[in-house]
Design a protein around this motif. Structure first.
Motif, PDB file in Angstrom:
ATOM      1  N   THR A 252     -16.835   6.251  10.987  1.00 45.89           N
ATOM      2  CA  THR A 252     -17.014   4.797  11.057  1.00 45.89           C
ATOM      3  C   THR A 252     -15.719   4.122  11.471  1.00 45.89           C
ATOM      4  OG1 THR A 252     -18.720   4.842   9.339  1.00 45.89           O
ATOM      5  CG2 THR A 252     -17.642   2.736   9.740  1.00 45.89           C
ATOM      6  N   ARG A 253     -14.617   4.568  10.901  1.00 43.36           N
ATOM      7  CA  ARG A 253     -13.317   3.989  11.246  1.00 43.36           C
ATOM      8  C   ARG A 253     -13.008   4.182  12.729  1.00 43.36           C
ATOM      9  NH1 ARG A 253      -7.923   4.681  11.904  1.00 43.36           N
ATOM     10  NH2 ARG A 253      -6.539   3.259  10.763  1.00 43.36           N
ATOM     11  N   SER A 254     -13.229   5.388  13.238  1.00 47.99           N
ATOM     12  CA  SER A 254     -12.968   5.670  14.651  1.00 47.99           C
ATOM     13  C   SER A 254     -13.875   4.843  15.553  1.00 47.99           C
ATOM     14  CB  SER A 254     -13.170   7.162  14.939  1.00 47.99           C
ATOM     15  OG  SER A 254     -12.239   7.946  14.222  1.00 47.99           O
ATOM     16  N   HIS A 255     -15.131   4.706  15.139  1.00 48.13           N
ATOM     17  CA  HIS A 255     -16.087   3.923  15.920  1.00 48.13           C
ATOM     18  C   HIS A 255     -15.675   2.456  15.952  1.00 48.13           C
ATOM     19  CE1 HIS A 255     -19.769   2.689  17.790  1.00 48.13           C
ATOM     20  NE2 HIS A 255     -20.199   2.029  16.726  1.00 48.13           N
ATOM     21  N   LEU A 256     -15.288   1.927  14.809  1.00 52.43           N
ATOM     22  CA  LEU A 256     -14.822   0.543  14.738  1.00 52.43           C
ATOM     23  C   LEU A 256     -13.591   0.329  15.625  1.00 52.43           C
ATOM     24  CD1 LEU A 256     -15.028  -0.639  11.010  1.00 52.43           C
ATOM     25  CD2 LEU A 256     -15.889  -1.878  13.005  1.00 52.43           C
ATOM     26  N   LEU A 257     -12.683   1.272  15.581  1.00 50.49           N
ATOM     27  CA  LEU A 257     -11.457   1.176  16.362  1.00 50.49           C
ATOM     28  C   LEU A 257     -11.775   1.137  17.858  1.00 50.49           C
ATOM     29  CD1 LEU A 257      -8.332   1.206  15.966  1.00 50.49           C
ATOM     30  CD2 LEU A 257      -8.427   3.667  16.358  1.00 50.49           C
TER      31      LEU A 257
ATOM     32  N   CYS B 252     -18.138  -6.019  14.231  1.00 55.00           N
ATOM     33  CA  CYS B 252     -19.083  -5.319  13.357  1.00 55.00           C
ATOM     34  C   CYS B 252     -20.498  -5.346  13.930  1.00 55.00           C
ATOM     35  CB  CYS B 252     -19.062  -5.926  11.957  1.00 55.00           C
ATOM     36  SG  CYS B 252     -17.501  -5.641  11.074  1.00 55.00           S
ATOM     37  N   LEU B 253     -20.854  -6.455  14.571  1.00 54.19           N
ATOM     38  CA  LEU B 253     -22.181  -6.557  15.180  1.00 54.19           C
ATOM     39  C   LEU B 253     -22.317  -5.535  16.293  1.00 54.19           C
ATOM     40  CD1 LEU B 253     -24.858  -8.152  15.273  1.00 54.19           C
ATOM     41  CD2 LEU B 253     -23.789  -9.671  16.956  1.00 54.19           C
ATOM     42  N   ARG B 254     -21.323  -5.436  17.146  1.00 49.99           N
ATOM     43  CA  ARG B 254     -21.352  -4.465  18.244  1.00 49.99           C
ATOM     44  C   ARG B 254     -21.302  -3.033  17.723  1.00 49.99           C
ATOM     45  NH1 ARG B 254     -19.819  -6.263  23.409  1.00 49.99           N
ATOM     46  NH2 ARG B 254     -20.485  -8.436  23.640  1.00 49.99           N
ATOM     47  N   ALA B 255     -20.569  -2.834  16.629  1.00 47.08           N
ATOM     48  CA  ALA B 255     -20.429  -1.489  16.085  1.00 47.08           C
ATOM     49  C   ALA B 255     -21.617  -1.082  15.225  1.00 47.08           C
ATOM     50  CB  ALA B 255     -19.146  -1.398  15.254  1.00 47.08           C
ATOM     51  N   GLY B 256     -22.446  -2.062  14.846  1.00 45.53           N
ATOM     52  CA  GLY B 256     -23.605  -1.775  14.015  1.00 45.53           C
ATOM     53  C   GLY B 256     -23.245  -1.430  12.591  1.00 45.53           C
ATOM     54  N   VAL B 257     -22.219  -2.100  12.057  1.00 47.74           N
ATOM     55  CA  VAL B 257     -21.796  -1.844  10.680  1.00 47.74           C
ATOM     56  C   VAL B 257     -21.751  -3.156   9.914  1.00 47.74           C
ATOM     57  CG1 VAL B 257     -20.451   0.174  11.334  1.00 47.74           C
ATOM     58  CG2 VAL B 257     -19.341  -2.072  11.249  1.00 47.74           C
ATOM     59  N   ASN B 258     -21.658  -3.043   8.598  1.00 47.03           N
ATOM     60  CA  ASN B 258     -21.567  -4.212   7.735  1.00 47.03           C
ATOM     61  C   ASN B 258     -20.264  -4.950   7.991  1.00 47.03           C
ATOM     62  OD1 ASN B 258     -20.774  -5.595   5.011  1.00 47.03           O
ATOM     63  ND2 ASN B 258     -22.971  -5.195   4.837  1.00 47.03           N
ATOM     64  N   ILE B 259     -20.284  -6.274   7.849  1.00 52.66           N
ATOM     65  CA  ILE B 259     -19.113  -7.099   8.106  1.00 52.66           C
ATOM     66  C   ILE B 259     -17.938  -6.718   7.221  1.00 52.66           C
ATOM     67  CG2 ILE B 259     -19.844  -8.873   6.466  1.00 52.66           C
ATOM     68  CD1 ILE B 259     -17.973  -9.455   9.790  1.00 52.66           C
ATOM     69  N   ALA B 260     -18.234  -6.120   6.072  1.00 49.36           N
ATOM     70  CA  ALA B 260     -17.155  -5.727   5.152  1.00 49.36           C
ATOM     71  C   ALA B 260     -16.422  -4.478   5.631  1.00 49.36           C
ATOM     72  CB  ALA B 260     -17.730  -5.479   3.759  1.00 49.36           C
ATOM     73  N   ALA B 261     -16.930  -3.807   6.654  1.00 49.77           N
ATOM     74  CA  ALA B 261     -16.335  -2.547   7.109  1.00 49.77           C
ATOM     75  C   ALA B 261     -14.913  -2.730   7.624  1.00 49.77           C
ATOM     76  CB  ALA B 261     -17.213  -1.924   8.192  1.00 49.77           C
ATOM     77  N   VAL B 262     -14.642  -3.862   8.255  1.00 50.82           N
ATOM     78  CA  VAL B 262     -13.295  -4.103   8.783  1.00 50.82           C
ATOM     79  C   VAL B 262     -12.275  -4.140   7.650  1.00 50.82           C
ATOM     80  CG1 VAL B 262     -11.798  -5.803   9.896  1.00 50.82           C
ATOM     81  CG2 VAL B 262     -14.026  -5.277  10.889  1.00 50.82           C
ATOM     82  N   ASN B 263     -12.577  -4.903   6.608  1.00 49.54           N
ATOM     83  CA  ASN B 263     -11.656  -4.974   5.471  1.00 49.54           C
ATOM     84  C   ASN B 263     -11.563  -3.645   4.736  1.00 49.54           C
ATOM     85  OD1 ASN B 263     -11.149  -7.636   6.025  1.00 49.54           O
ATOM     86  ND2 ASN B 263     -12.512  -8.455   4.456  1.00 49.54           N
TER      87      ASN B 263
ATOM     88  N   ASP C  31      -6.423  -8.465  11.207  1.00 46.61           N
ATOM     89  CA  ASP C  31      -5.100  -8.177  11.751  1.00 46.61           C
ATOM     90  C   ASP C  31      -4.746  -6.702  11.585  1.00 46.61           C
ATOM     91  OD1 ASP C  31      -4.684 -10.703  12.659  1.00 46.61           O
ATOM     92  OD2 ASP C  31      -3.165 -11.258  11.174  1.00 46.61           O
ATOM     93  N   GLY C  32      -5.151  -6.127  10.470  1.00 47.02           N
ATOM     94  CA  GLY C  32      -4.923  -4.702  10.267  1.00 47.02           C
ATOM     95  C   GLY C  32      -5.645  -3.873  11.308  1.00 47.02           C
ATOM     96  N   LEU C  33      -6.863  -4.274  11.631  1.00 48.46           N
ATOM     97  CA  LEU C  33      -7.637  -3.594  12.668  1.00 48.46           C
ATOM     98  C   LEU C  33      -6.954  -3.754  14.019  1.00 48.46           C
ATOM     99  CD1 LEU C  33     -10.049  -2.203  13.971  1.00 48.46           C
ATOM    100  CD2 LEU C  33     -11.321  -4.350  13.790  1.00 48.46           C
ATOM    101  N   TYR C  34      -6.511  -4.968  14.312  1.00 44.69           N
ATOM    102  CA  TYR C  34      -5.864  -5.197  15.604  1.00 44.69           C
ATOM    103  C   TYR C  34      -4.564  -4.398  15.711  1.00 44.69           C
ATOM    104  CZ  TYR C  34      -3.956  -7.531  19.691  1.00 44.69           C
ATOM    105  OH  TYR C  34      -3.426  -7.788  20.944  1.00 44.69           O
ATOM    106  N   GLY C  35      -3.829  -4.302  14.606  1.00 45.48           N
ATOM    107  CA  GLY C  35      -2.614  -3.488  14.611  1.00 45.48           C
ATOM    108  C   GLY C  35      -2.916  -2.037  14.935  1.00 45.48           C
ATOM    109  N   ALA C  36      -3.995  -1.501  14.344  1.00 46.81           N
ATOM    110  CA  ALA C  36      -4.400  -0.124  14.623  1.00 46.81           C
ATOM    111  C   ALA C  36      -4.833   0.022  16.076  1.00 46.81           C
ATOM    112  CB  ALA C  36      -5.534   0.284  13.688  1.00 46.81           C
ATOM    113  N   VAL C  37      -5.493  -1.008  16.611  1.00 44.00           N
ATOM    114  CA  VAL C  37      -5.907  -0.996  18.014  1.00 44.00           C
ATOM    115  C   VAL C  37      -4.675  -0.954  18.920  1.00 44.00           C
ATOM    116  CG1 VAL C  37      -6.879  -2.457  19.848  1.00 44.00           C
ATOM    117  CG2 VAL C  37      -8.161  -2.080  17.746  1.00 44.00           C
ATOM    118  N   LEU C  38      -3.642  -1.726  18.596  1.00 40.25           N
ATOM    119  CA  LEU C  38      -2.424  -1.729  19.404  1.00 40.25           C
ATOM    120  C   LEU C  38      -1.771  -0.351  19.443  1.00 40.25           C
ATOM    121  CD1 LEU C  38      -0.717  -5.107  18.390  1.00 40.25           C
ATOM    122  CD2 LEU C  38      -1.797  -4.551  20.571  1.00 40.25           C
ATOM    123  N   VAL C  39      -1.699   0.299  18.292  1.00 42.45           N
ATOM    124  CA  VAL C  39      -1.075   1.623  18.226  1.00 42.45           C
ATOM    125  C   VAL C  39      -1.878   2.627  19.045  1.00 42.45           C
ATOM    126  CG1 VAL C  39      -0.470   3.535  16.691  1.00 42.45           C
ATOM    127  CG2 VAL C  39       0.014   1.178  16.002  1.00 42.45           C
TER     128      VAL C  39
END
Length: 224
Positions: free
Chosen positions: A23-28, A49-60, A67-75
């Motif tokens: 799920t984490r990899s898919h979200l990323l 989350c809508l595009r990934a087909g997961v619950n909105i709480a998955a990002v947190n 921002d944590g997700l975006y930081g991981a995306v940058l790396v």
């Protein structure tokens, strides 16, 4: 008989962790593609989350915040452009210093024009053109470790201490032309400067000749 249940028990314990990693990899990946198109300000957690087909709480849950997700995306984006593993491969090889630098330049040239095949290229370009509040994450977690690897290679070539100013300057004068090729628009290479096309004959050789001549002069000027 009890031992027969151990594999199933262990598998059951591993399954949630594996699902979580997937799920984490898919979200990323989904987030990376959206940030590449709409940028930091134009992409919401809800849309991701809508595009990934997961619950909105998955990002947190997986990244702590948007921002944590975006930081991981940058790396991850910077890894797609140039990975730490590929840089280490040059530094740790049995090649001589000149051939290592030539290999490094060749690697960057080969990466030019690959932007359409990777969302990472577009994310890094957007971040460089319009830095977000997470720019420090890109610098500290992605760029700095790789810069340290290249600096070590440069210090060895110049025969200077790693802390010598000429090492950083030589590194920048070597890498900046490569970055320009990586991040410059394709039209620059196809219409304005076609000789910079990655497939152009002699490009790597000419760039290497230019860089090494400059570095040799720099080494002579600062010879210990």
């Amino acid at each position: 008989m009890a031992d027969q249940h151990l594999p199933k028990s262990h598998a059951a314990k591993r399954a949630p962790r594996q699902d979580g990693e997937n799920t984490r990899s898919h979200l990323l990946d989904v987030a990376g593609r959206l940030f590449a198109v709409h940028g930091y300000l134009g992409t919401s957690s809800k849309e991701i989350c809508l595009r990934a087909g997961v619950n909105i709480a998955a990002v947190n849950y997986h990244f702590g915040s948007r921002d944590g997700l975006y930081g991981a995306v940058l790396v991850e984006a910077h890894r797609q452009v140039v990975s730490q593993e590929s840089l280490l491969a040059f530094v740790q090889s049995d090649l001589g210093p000149r051939d290592k630098l030539r290999g490094l330049i060749s690697h960057f040239v080969a990466q030019a024009g690959q932007g359409e095949k990777s969302w990472g290229f577009r994310v890094v370009l957007r971040e460089m053109m319009s830095p977000s509040p997470m720019a420090s994450t890109l610098i500290n977690e992605a760029i700095a470790p790789k810069a340290g690897i290249v600096a070590g290679l440069m210090a060895g070539y110049l025969d200077l201490p790693l802390t010598h100013p000429a090492v950083q300057r030589g590194m920048m004068m070597t890498i900046v032309p490569c970055i320009t090729m990586l991040l410059g628009p394709e039209s620059l290479r196809t219409t304005v400067l076609p000789a910079l096309n990655p497939t152009s004959e002699g490009l790597v050789e000419d760039m290497t000749t230019f860089v090494l001549a400059g570095l040799d002069a720099l080494a002579a000027a600062h010879a210990r």
